[in-house]
Design an enzyme around this catalytic site. Sequence first.
Site, PDB file in Angstrom:
ATOM      1  CB  CYS A 116      46.469  18.796   1.269  1.00 36.08           C
ATOM      2  SG  CYS A 116      45.945  17.698   2.059  1.00 36.08           S
ATOM      3  CG  HIS A 252      48.712  17.230  -2.272  1.00 41.51           C
ATOM      4  ND1 HIS A 252      49.252  16.574  -1.185  1.00 41.51           N
ATOM      5  CD2 HIS A 252      47.359  16.858  -2.312  1.00 41.51           C
ATOM      6  CE1 HIS A 252      48.411  15.956  -0.497  1.00 41.51           C
ATOM      7  NE2 HIS A 252      47.226  16.562  -1.149  1.00 41.51           N
ATOM      8  CG  ASN A 282      46.207  13.214   0.614  1.00 46.31           C
ATOM      9  OD1 ASN A 282      47.154  13.765   1.112  1.00 46.31           O
ATOM     10  ND2 ASN A 282      45.313  13.584   0.093  1.00 46.31           N
TER      11      ASN A 282
END
Length: 325
Positions: A116, A252, A282
């Site tokens: 990520c 993020h 996500n």
Amino acid sequence: MTSVMRSVVTGVGGYLPDRVVTNDDLATRVDTSDEWIRERTGIHQRHQAADDQPTSDLAVAAARRALEAAGRKPEDVDLIVVATTTPDLTFPATAAIVQRKLGCPIGIAFDVQAVCSGFVYALSVADGFVARGRANCALVIGAETMTRLMDWSDRGTCVLFGDGAGAVVVEPRAGEGGTTDRGLLGFALRADGTKQDLLFVDGGVSTGQIGHLRMQGNQVFRHAVVNISEAIRAAADDAGITVASVDWFIPHQANQRILEGVAKRVGIDEKKVISTVAQHANTSAASIPLALYQGLQDGRVKPGQLLLLEAMGGGLTWGACVLRL
Ligand code: UT7
């Protein structure tokens, strides 16, 4: 002031696959509910790539939009860095596949694997080429098909992720060396491999199976706010700015509660937070450039503004970047 070469973001693009999966859709597969997912994560829906849509197709669609925004053509591109943890193939790198599909000339193309945090890492890598005069037109892409790594019987993870891609064009521009320069102004990158068990995929090439994403969600959550906050302060110091002076916080997009917790801890007004977690969930390395694209599309983010990006993911890896658009 002395003249320095800056790596400037000159175009941004994003792409989300057509298929939308709602929380209610997932509630037919696992023991969960729209109410639980919204309350604990802020997620309302996520996009899922078509069965025949690999990560590189998502990356190419986002890259085309970024090139158009920058007024550049595929033949101008001499560096492609793709941040992904869901590559099309073990090799070649997804970046090389993107190069072929876009029709870019021979140049540099490789992937960055920091899960990520991949987009923040990849921006820093591209800065190393662009600001040193080793690339004139870089594509930095975050592209993921995270839904392919899901264990669809694990309600603790399968509701959290989605697919998508975001891309930026990065080009060299002369600056004065101060904080009013456009470009990538500061970074902080971190990794702590001792925390592997908190978030990982239990397979890979040398294990003979693809594996599924495994996460101790509440442990990751606990580390996220503390780690990200430290990296934000370090990146702000590196850039020579104060956190309070940023125009937009583009984190993020893992969980709305993490976004808010970090903003509160480092003293960022909640009105400055760009959140796409409700619509995108996500999307790992794609989530920051997708949120940046969204902010530009809806007119909130404007050229010349000071942006703060941050991410944390498997590794654990985490990091932050300050840039002036
Ligand atoms: O991008 C990479 C970084 N990843 C992240 O940042 C994710 C970080 N973690 C999180 O976002 C949160 O920890 C989660 C959303 C994953 C979970 O929220 P939580 O408030 O930490 O819940 P929990 O894991 O402590 O679980 C609480 C309860 C458990 O039930 P019991 O044991 O208390 O009976 C879970 O089994 O919630 C249950 N649960 C669910 N219930 C309904 C877990 N997932 C679900 C679900 N639907 N989907």
